[in-house]
Design a protein around this motif. Structure first.
Motif, PDB file in Angstrom:
ATOM      1  N   GLN A 174       0.810  -1.219   0.000  1.00 55.31           N
ATOM      2  CA  GLN A 174       0.000   0.000   0.000  1.00 55.31           C
ATOM      3  C   GLN A 174       0.849   1.277   0.000  1.00 55.31           C
ATOM      4  O   GLN A 174       1.789   1.402   0.778  1.00 55.31           O
ATOM      5  CB  GLN A 174      -0.911   0.003   1.229  1.00 55.31           C
ATOM      6  CG  GLN A 174      -1.978  -1.088   1.198  1.00 55.31           C
ATOM      7  CD  GLN A 174      -2.871  -0.958  -0.031  1.00 55.31           C
ATOM      8  OE1 GLN A 174      -3.499   0.079  -0.271  1.00 55.31           O
ATOM      9  NE2 GLN A 174      -2.887  -2.009  -0.848  1.00 55.31           N
TER      10      GLN A 174
ATOM     11  N   HIS B  81      -0.405   4.221   0.848  1.00 53.49           N
ATOM     12  CA  HIS B  81      -0.766   4.826   2.154  1.00 53.49           C
ATOM     13  C   HIS B  81      -0.373   3.809   3.214  1.00 53.49           C
ATOM     14  O   HIS B  81      -1.018   2.767   3.333  1.00 53.49           O
ATOM     15  CB  HIS B  81      -2.278   5.026   2.256  1.00 53.49           C
ATOM     16  CG  HIS B  81      -2.841   6.082   1.370  1.00 53.49           C
ATOM     17  ND1 HIS B  81      -2.835   7.410   1.746  1.00 53.49           N
ATOM     18  CD2 HIS B  81      -3.400   6.016   0.154  1.00 53.49           C
ATOM     19  CE1 HIS B  81      -3.405   8.119   0.770  1.00 53.49           C
ATOM     20  NE2 HIS B  81      -3.739   7.305  -0.193  1.00 53.49           N
TER      21      HIS B  81
ATOM     22  N   LEU C  16      -2.911   2.147   5.336  1.00 52.84           N
ATOM     23  CA  LEU C  16      -3.858   1.180   4.746  1.00 52.84           C
ATOM     24  C   LEU C  16      -3.300  -0.237   4.812  1.00 52.84           C
ATOM     25  O   LEU C  16      -3.964  -1.195   4.448  1.00 52.84           O
ATOM     26  CB  LEU C  16      -4.154   1.540   3.292  1.00 52.84           C
ATOM     27  CG  LEU C  16      -5.296   2.527   3.078  1.00 52.84           C
ATOM     28  CD1 LEU C  16      -5.532   2.746   1.580  1.00 52.84           C
ATOM     29  CD2 LEU C  16      -6.580   2.050   3.736  1.00 52.84           C
ATOM     30  N   GLN C  17      -2.050  -0.344   5.311  1.00 53.38           N
ATOM     31  CA  GLN C  17      -1.415  -1.665   5.321  1.00 53.38           C
ATOM     32  C   GLN C  17      -2.196  -2.648   6.199  1.00 53.38           C
ATOM     33  O   GLN C  17      -2.439  -3.788   5.808  1.00 53.38           O
ATOM     34  CB  GLN C  17       0.047  -1.534   5.808  1.00 53.38           C
ATOM     35  CG  GLN C  17       0.957  -2.672   5.368  1.00 53.38           C
ATOM     36  CD  GLN C  17       0.824  -3.010   3.888  1.00 53.38           C
ATOM     37  OE1 GLN C  17       0.867  -2.133   3.016  1.00 53.38           O
ATOM     38  NE2 GLN C  17       0.628  -4.301   3.582  1.00 53.38           N
TER      39      GLN C  17
ATOM     40  N   ALA D 100      -5.160  -3.784   4.369  1.00 50.45           N
ATOM     41  CA  ALA D 100      -4.776  -4.768   3.339  1.00 50.45           C
ATOM     42  C   ALA D 100      -4.579  -6.147   3.962  1.00 50.45           C
ATOM     43  O   ALA D 100      -4.987  -7.178   3.401  1.00 50.45           O
ATOM     44  CB  ALA D 100      -3.500  -4.306   2.636  1.00 50.45           C
TER      45      ALA D 100
ATOM     46  N   MET E 179      -6.786  -5.757  -4.083  1.00 51.36           N
ATOM     47  CA  MET E 179      -6.672  -4.453  -3.428  1.00 51.36           C
ATOM     48  C   MET E 179      -5.416  -3.841  -4.019  1.00 51.36           C
ATOM     49  O   MET E 179      -4.303  -4.338  -3.810  1.00 51.36           O
ATOM     50  CB  MET E 179      -6.540  -4.596  -1.912  1.00 51.36           C
ATOM     51  CG  MET E 179      -6.446  -3.238  -1.199  1.00 51.36           C
ATOM     52  SD  MET E 179      -6.632  -3.441   0.610  1.00 51.36           S
ATOM     53  CE  MET E 179      -6.445  -1.703   1.122  1.00 51.36           C
TER      54      MET E 179
ATOM     55  N   SER F  87      -3.087   1.676  -4.596  1.00 52.65           N
ATOM     56  CA  SER F  87      -3.661   2.945  -4.090  1.00 52.65           C
ATOM     57  C   SER F  87      -4.830   2.676  -3.147  1.00 52.65           C
ATOM     58  O   SER F  87      -5.518   3.603  -2.727  1.00 52.65           O
ATOM     59  CB  SER F  87      -4.129   3.789  -5.283  1.00 52.65           C
ATOM     60  OG  SER F  87      -5.104   3.056  -5.983  1.00 52.65           O
ATOM     61  N   GLY F  88      -5.080   1.373  -2.825  1.00 45.80           N
ATOM     62  CA  GLY F  88      -6.082   1.049  -1.812  1.00 45.80           C
ATOM     63  C   GLY F  88      -7.471   0.791  -2.365  1.00 45.80           C
ATOM     64  O   GLY F  88      -8.419   0.584  -1.599  1.00 45.80           O
ATOM     65  N   CYS F  89      -7.622   0.764  -3.709  1.00 45.01           N
ATOM     66  CA  CYS F  89      -8.942   0.470  -4.270  1.00 45.01           C
ATOM     67  C   CYS F  89      -9.186  -1.034  -4.247  1.00 45.01           C
ATOM     68  O   CYS F  89      -8.262  -1.826  -4.433  1.00 45.01           O
ATOM     69  CB  CYS F  89      -9.053   0.998  -5.689  1.00 45.01           C
ATOM     70  SG  CYS F  89      -9.059   2.805  -5.731  1.00 45.01           S
TER      71      CYS F  89
ATOM     72  N   VAL G  14     -15.220  -1.074   5.650  1.00 39.62           N
ATOM     73  CA  VAL G  14     -14.709  -0.129   4.650  1.00 39.62           C
ATOM     74  C   VAL G  14     -15.894   0.637   4.066  1.00 39.62           C
ATOM     75  O   VAL G  14     -16.855   0.020   3.574  1.00 39.62           O
ATOM     76  CB  VAL G  14     -13.967  -0.874   3.510  1.00 39.62           C
ATOM     77  CG1 VAL G  14     -13.703   0.049   2.326  1.00 39.62           C
ATOM     78  CG2 VAL G  14     -12.676  -1.505   4.016  1.00 39.62           C
TER      79      VAL G  14
ATOM     80  N   THR H  69     -13.515   2.794  -4.076  1.00 43.68           N
ATOM     81  CA  THR H  69     -12.467   3.690  -3.581  1.00 43.68           C
ATOM     82  C   THR H  69     -12.787   4.013  -2.124  1.00 43.68           C
ATOM     83  O   THR H  69     -13.877   4.508  -1.819  1.00 43.68           O
ATOM     84  CB  THR H  69     -12.451   4.977  -4.427  1.00 43.68           C
ATOM     85  OG1 THR H  69     -12.320   4.589  -5.808  1.00 43.68           O
ATOM     86  CG2 THR H  69     -11.311   5.892  -4.039  1.00 43.68           C
TER      87      THR H  69
ATOM     88  N   LEU I 127      -9.239   9.248   3.759  1.00 44.61           N
ATOM     89  CA  LEU I 127      -8.148   8.667   2.941  1.00 44.61           C
ATOM     90  C   LEU I 127      -8.080   9.344   1.576  1.00 44.61           C
ATOM     91  O   LEU I 127      -9.093   9.808   1.082  1.00 44.61           O
ATOM     92  CB  LEU I 127      -8.418   7.173   2.765  1.00 44.61           C
ATOM     93  CG  LEU I 127      -8.427   6.447   4.122  1.00 44.61           C
ATOM     94  CD1 LEU I 127      -8.935   5.035   3.979  1.00 44.61           C
ATOM     95  CD2 LEU I 127      -7.041   6.501   4.711  1.00 44.61           C
TER      96      LEU I 127
END
Ligand SMILES: Cc1cc2nc3c(=O)[nH]c(=O)nc-3n(C[C@H](O)[C@H](O)[C@H](O)COP(=O)(O)O)c2cc1C
Lengths: 146, 146
Positions: A6, A8, A11-12, A15, A45, A48-50, A86, A126, A146
């Motif tokens: 990730q 960000h 966001l790890q 994930a 995932m 960029s976290g999408c 989420v 997103t 985010l």
């Protein structure tokens, strides 16, 4: 399922939970305000976290998501007492190359006509907010904006 | 957790899944349309099919549920591939006798002040729609208009 590193860093943890649990319950809103959910297999995932999912264009969730873009994805593992919520915006993506890249035989049961099925599309979510509860203690941890 | 015999026989399968999974992710809608969920321990599914939870009156989910009564409860057991979506209407109930009847020590972590905490209330969810996917095959089964 492909969970990427990730960009960000906060966001790890999200994930890791997605990677652990894989299946989300996706909640959408119907025209009359009813909230409905259904299990969805997370395909990717991205960095960029999408979050990416396959679905049928003709399925009700697509109409619901087009009218009310905000959806919720909950990932729950009651055995380990790990939970993730989420909140995000959902859009339909018709990208055949991306579909071929993400296609795997184990989604075949839901899409018997395979990756070239004209009714097959991608849902891209997103993330706008995420919140998780991880054992032990499972106190809520929130990631906003985010 | 107390899951009672269901008057509506078609709710019996729903009751069995609630009994199996126990923890729901409760999705509510915020004023700006964001859908948010959080894990909640099911305290009871009564004979008429209503689902009961403890919560704090001061918690954001209560404000959200008071503005948008429709909530979703998703029960997910990824290991067994069993999934349940309950759409329903949520109301706040301040019934101290019912609270004492439902109280159990294992909800103490979320309510350290115990059953006499003035901030403690009950959330009652009345089912309007339910849908479940039960392995093997996990084909969707729907119960409408309860
Ligand atoms: C396994 C688990 C069970 C939970 N059960 C409850 C519950 O029954 N009632 C409750 O109010 N909060 C419960 N919580 C805490 C909620 O998930 C949430 O953090 C809290 O209620 C605040 O939510 P809100 O800010 O959306 O109102 C539980 C948390 C976990 C991890």
């Amino acid at each position: 399922m492909d969970v990427q590193e990730q960009q960000h860093t906060d966001l790890q943890q999200v994930a890791e939970l997605v990677d652990e649990i894989k299946f989300a319950m996706m909640t959408t809103e119907e025209a009359d305000g009813t909230l409905r959910s259904r299990p969805m297999a997370t395909m990717q995932m991205d960095g960029s976290g999408c979050l990416w999912f396959f679905t049928a264009m003709s399925s009700p969730k697509v109409d619901e998501a087009e009218m009310h873009h905000q959806v919720n994805l909950s990932y729950a593992n009651p055995d380990k007492q790990d939970y993730l919520s989420v909140s995000g915006n959902c859009e339909i993506v018709r990208d055949k190359d991306k579909m071929r890249a993400l296609w795997t035989p184990w989604v075949q049961p839901w899409f018997p006509k395979g990756v070239d099925d004209p009714d097959l599309v991608l849902l891209k979510v997103t993330i706008t907010e995420a919140e998780y509860w991880v054992a032990p203690g499972s106190a809520a941890k929130r990631l906003y904006g985010l």
